[in-house]
Design a protein around this motif. Structure first.
Motif, PDB file in Angstrom:
ATOM      1  N   PRO A 299     -40.528 -72.477  76.751  1.00  0.00           N
ATOM      2  CA  PRO A 299     -39.040 -72.297  76.337  1.00  0.00           C
ATOM      3  C   PRO A 299     -38.418 -73.784  76.265  1.00  0.00           C
ATOM      4  CG  PRO A 299     -39.551 -70.699  78.191  1.00  0.00           C
ATOM      5  CD  PRO A 299     -40.897 -71.662  77.767  1.00  0.00           C
TER       6      PRO A 299
ATOM      7  N   SER B  70     -38.584 -75.642  73.422  1.00  0.00           N
ATOM      8  CA  SER B  70     -39.274 -76.414  72.460  1.00  0.00           C
ATOM      9  C   SER B  70     -39.334 -76.360  71.014  1.00  0.00           C
ATOM     10  CB  SER B  70     -40.847 -76.319  73.013  1.00  0.00           C
ATOM     11  OG  SER B  70     -41.277 -76.356  74.155  1.00  0.00           O
ATOM     12  N   GLY B  71     -37.925 -75.306  70.763  1.00  0.00           N
ATOM     13  CA  GLY B  71     -38.326 -75.365  69.244  1.00  0.00           C
ATOM     14  C   GLY B  71     -37.993 -73.642  68.856  1.00  0.00           C
ATOM     15  N   THR B  72     -37.965 -72.761  69.714  1.00  0.00           N
ATOM     16  CA  THR B  72     -38.021 -71.516  69.402  1.00  0.00           C
ATOM     17  C   THR B  72     -37.040 -70.917  68.750  1.00  0.00           C
ATOM     18  OG1 THR B  72     -38.346 -71.124  71.843  1.00  0.00           O
ATOM     19  CG2 THR B  72     -38.274 -69.202  70.907  1.00  0.00           C
ATOM     20  N   ILE B  73     -35.632 -71.219  68.731  1.00  0.00           N
ATOM     21  CA  ILE B  73     -34.812 -70.595  67.864  1.00  0.00           C
ATOM     22  C   ILE B  73     -34.928 -71.369  66.422  1.00  0.00           C
ATOM     23  CG2 ILE B  73     -33.296 -69.722  69.694  1.00  0.00           C
ATOM     24  CD1 ILE B  73     -31.178 -72.026  68.316  1.00  0.00           C
TER      25      ILE B  73
ATOM     26  N   ARG C  32     -43.397 -79.751  72.424  1.00  0.00           N
ATOM     27  CA  ARG C  32     -42.156 -80.739  72.396  1.00  0.00           C
ATOM     28  C   ARG C  32     -42.579 -81.486  74.002  1.00  0.00           C
ATOM     29  NH1 ARG C  32     -35.524 -79.548  73.231  1.00  0.00           N
ATOM     30  NH2 ARG C  32     -34.939 -81.645  72.741  1.00  0.00           N
TER      31      ARG C  32
ATOM     32  N   TYR D 242     -42.086 -80.439  68.227  1.00  0.00           N
ATOM     33  CA  TYR D 242     -40.851 -80.338  67.623  1.00  0.00           C
ATOM     34  C   TYR D 242     -40.272 -81.697  67.321  1.00  0.00           C
ATOM     35  CZ  TYR D 242     -35.762 -80.868  69.244  1.00  0.00           C
ATOM     36  OH  TYR D 242     -34.358 -80.825  69.048  1.00  0.00           O
TER      37      TYR D 242
ATOM     38  N   CYS E  36     -31.993 -75.127  57.694  1.00  0.00           N
ATOM     39  CA  CYS E  36     -32.481 -75.058  59.353  1.00  0.00           C
ATOM     40  C   CYS E  36     -32.016 -76.315  59.852  1.00  0.00           C
ATOM     41  CB  CYS E  36     -33.788 -74.855  59.116  1.00  0.00           C
ATOM     42  SG  CYS E  36     -34.401 -73.277  58.439  1.00  0.00           S
ATOM     43  N   SER E  37     -31.109 -76.941  59.204  1.00  0.00           N
ATOM     44  CA  SER E  37     -30.879 -78.417  60.055  1.00  0.00           C
ATOM     45  C   SER E  37     -30.262 -78.093  61.267  1.00  0.00           C
ATOM     46  CB  SER E  37     -29.822 -79.354  59.187  1.00  0.00           C
ATOM     47  OG  SER E  37     -28.827 -78.677  59.004  1.00  0.00           O
ATOM     48  N   PHE E  38     -30.073 -78.809  62.279  1.00  0.00           N
ATOM     49  CA  PHE E  38     -29.164 -78.697  63.540  1.00  0.00           C
ATOM     50  C   PHE E  38     -27.718 -78.244  63.081  1.00  0.00           C
ATOM     51  CE2 PHE E  38     -26.823 -80.486  67.215  1.00  0.00           C
ATOM     52  CZ  PHE E  38     -27.488 -79.797  68.269  1.00  0.00           C
TER      53      PHE E  38
ATOM     54  N   MET F 185     -27.392 -74.961  61.796  1.00  0.00           N
ATOM     55  CA  MET F 185     -27.792 -73.952  62.778  1.00  0.00           C
ATOM     56  C   MET F 185     -26.694 -73.645  63.778  1.00  0.00           C
ATOM     57  SD  MET F 185     -31.820 -74.039  63.245  1.00  0.00           S
ATOM     58  CE  MET F 185     -31.620 -72.835  64.791  1.00  0.00           C
TER      59      MET F 185
ATOM     60  N   GLY G 198     -30.239 -81.803  69.983  1.00  0.00           N
ATOM     61  CA  GLY G 198     -31.247 -81.408  68.863  1.00  0.00           C
ATOM     62  C   GLY G 198     -32.074 -82.960  68.664  1.00  0.00           C
TER      63      GLY G 198
HETATM   64  P1  A3P Z   1     -31.467 -79.670  73.165  1.00  0.00           P
HETATM   65  O1  A3P Z   1     -31.205 -78.920  74.374  1.00  0.00           O
HETATM   66  O2  A3P Z   1     -32.603 -80.888  73.618  1.00  0.00           O
HETATM   67  O3  A3P Z   1     -30.491 -80.160  72.214  1.00  0.00           O
HETATM   68  P2  A3P Z   1     -35.477 -73.262  72.239  1.00  0.00           P
HETATM   69  O4  A3P Z   1     -35.028 -72.763  71.074  1.00  0.00           O
HETATM   70  O5  A3P Z   1     -36.932 -73.154  72.398  1.00  0.00           O
HETATM   71  O6  A3P Z   1     -34.717 -72.615  73.550  1.00  0.00           O
HETATM   72  O7  A3P Z   1     -35.162 -74.887  72.139  1.00  0.00           O
HETATM   73  C1  A3P Z   1     -33.819 -75.354  72.225  1.00  0.00           C
HETATM   74  C2  A3P Z   1     -33.934 -76.665  71.734  1.00  0.00           C
HETATM   75  O8  A3P Z   1     -34.122 -76.794  70.349  1.00  0.00           O
HETATM   76  C3  A3P Z   1     -32.485 -77.478  72.205  1.00  0.00           C
HETATM   77  O9  A3P Z   1     -32.682 -78.709  72.275  1.00  0.00           O
HETATM   78  C4  A3P Z   1     -31.849 -77.038  70.647  1.00  0.00           C
HETATM   79  O10 A3P Z   1     -30.749 -77.848  70.457  1.00  0.00           O
HETATM   80  C5  A3P Z   1     -33.179 -77.493  69.853  1.00  0.00           C
HETATM   81  N1  A3P Z   1     -32.842 -77.218  68.403  1.00  0.00           N
HETATM   82  C6  A3P Z   1     -32.577 -76.010  68.025  1.00  0.00           C
HETATM   83  N2  A3P Z   1     -32.593 -76.109  66.563  1.00  0.00           N
HETATM   84  C7  A3P Z   1     -32.695 -77.238  66.282  1.00  0.00           C
HETATM   85  C8  A3P Z   1     -32.647 -78.037  65.043  1.00  0.00           C
HETATM   86  N3  A3P Z   1     -32.259 -77.258  64.040  1.00  0.00           N
HETATM   87  N4  A3P Z   1     -32.755 -79.239  65.053  1.00  0.00           N
HETATM   88  C9  A3P Z   1     -33.159 -79.937  66.300  1.00  0.00           C
HETATM   89  N5  A3P Z   1     -33.152 -79.440  67.151  1.00  0.00           N
HETATM   90  C10 A3P Z   1     -32.995 -77.965  67.294  1.00  0.00           C
END
Ligand code: A3P
Length: 288
Positions: free
Chosen positions: A44, A46-49, A122, A185, A219-221, A224, A251
């Motif tokens: 959890p 590490s970039g799931t969503i 990550r 990540y 898919c940029s921060f 999203m 992010g």
């Molecule tokens: P931060 O809390 O450091 O911002 P998960 O989806 O595994 O729960 O991970 C969530 C983390 O991934 C969060 O990190 C979130 O901001 C980051 N994240 C999700 N989408 C992103 C994107 N498009 N670019 C960069 N970071 C992203």
């Protein structure tokens, strides 16, 4: 609520009761993987969503419909969560799923199939920071206390899905061969189009540069964070309170520098380093 009330325990792992049940875990164990399924695996935070955004677009050649119309938890469901049973029949082919399971908890059919896995790793210093804020905003997780207290829980595996080192070890030591790809990540932050090209090649997609650029943009921060199907704003505040901390928080790479004292960092690195010292794989970044 206490951790005992919020978590259920399974295979030595703590899992939030809000999203997991013994029935959902049984459903996951009995789940039949298909050869063309794609699974993103993460500890959890590490970039799931991020992968829930990327995979449908890579698999469908950049059609934005799924990310614009389906919430991420139904679009690319978690193998272990309650939602899977409700949406599994509606998933398009090839199916994309995510999981936080360590390798040894994966269901038998995964091993018997040719389904592919993408493990996103990550740096644990940033994982623990992200996790700390997530625990503050998620009403279904115990209060994390101070950052130092939370780091202690993290190192002891008293957080959801257990120890980070156990998770990484379990997936680094599989015999999946060319069925698994490792991605960080940090690489995705540094050069998302390059990461997308690797994912596309791994999944046997032949995406044009134009489609890669389109997917990277969506898919940029920033994209999203603005996408209500991906930023969890559809979830009631009692479960996820973005006033406390947004899910898409910063992010970035390296936010750990704003949180660790030198002493805490030394202890963190020593514990993680010791737990990995006998491993033959090497981490993609230096821990310190
Ligand atoms: P931060 O809390 O450091 O911002 P998960 O989806 O595994 O729960 O991970 C969530 C983390 O991934 C969060 O990190 C979130 O901001 C980051 N994240 C999700 N989408 C992103 C994107 N498009 N670019 C960069 N970071 C992203």
């Amino acid at each position: 609520m206490s951790p005992g009330e919020l978590y259920l325990q399974n295979n030595g792992l703590l899992l939030p009761k809000e999203t997991h049940s013994f029935e959902s875990l049984k459903f996951a164990q009995e789940f039949t993987f298909k050869d063309n399924d794609v699974l993103a695996v993460t500890f959890p935070k590490s970039g799931t969503i991020w992968m829930q955004e990327i995979l449908p677009l890579v698999l469908n050649g950049g059609d934005l419909t799924p990310i614009e119309t389906i919430p991420n938890w139904d679009r690319v469901p978690w193998l272990e969560e309650k939602r899977l049973a409700l949406v599994v029949d509606q998933l398009p082919s090839p199916r994309a799923l995510v999981t936080h399971f360590p390798y040894h908890v994966m269901p038998p059919s995964f091993h018997n199939s040719k389904a592919k896995a993408i493990y996103v790793m990550r740096n644990p210093k940033d994982v623990v920071v992200s996790s700390y804020y997530f625990s503050q905003m998620a009403g279904f997780l115990p209060d994390p206390g101070t950052f130092e207290e939370f780091v202690n829980d993290f190192l002891e595996g008293k957080v959801m899905f257990g120890k980070w080192t156990d998770h990484v070890k379990s997936w680094a030591n599989t015999e999946l061969g060319d069925r698994i790809m490792f991605l960080t990540y940090e690489d995705m932050v540094k050069d998302l189009p390059a990461a997308l090209r690797r994912i596309s090649d791994f999944l046997g997609r032949n995406l044009s540069e134009e489609v890669i650029e389109k997917i990277a943009e969506h898919c940029s921060f920033k994209s999203m964070k603005a996408n209500k199907m991906s930023n969890f704003s559809l979830v009631p505040k009692v479960f996820m309170d973005s006033d406390r901390s947004p899910f898409l928080r910063k992010g970035v790479v390296g936010d750990w520098k704003n949180h660790f004292s030198p002493e805490l960092l030394a202890r963190f690195l020593s514990v993680i380093g010791k737990e990995l010292e006998t491993e033959s794989f090497s981490l993609p970044w230096s821990l310190d």
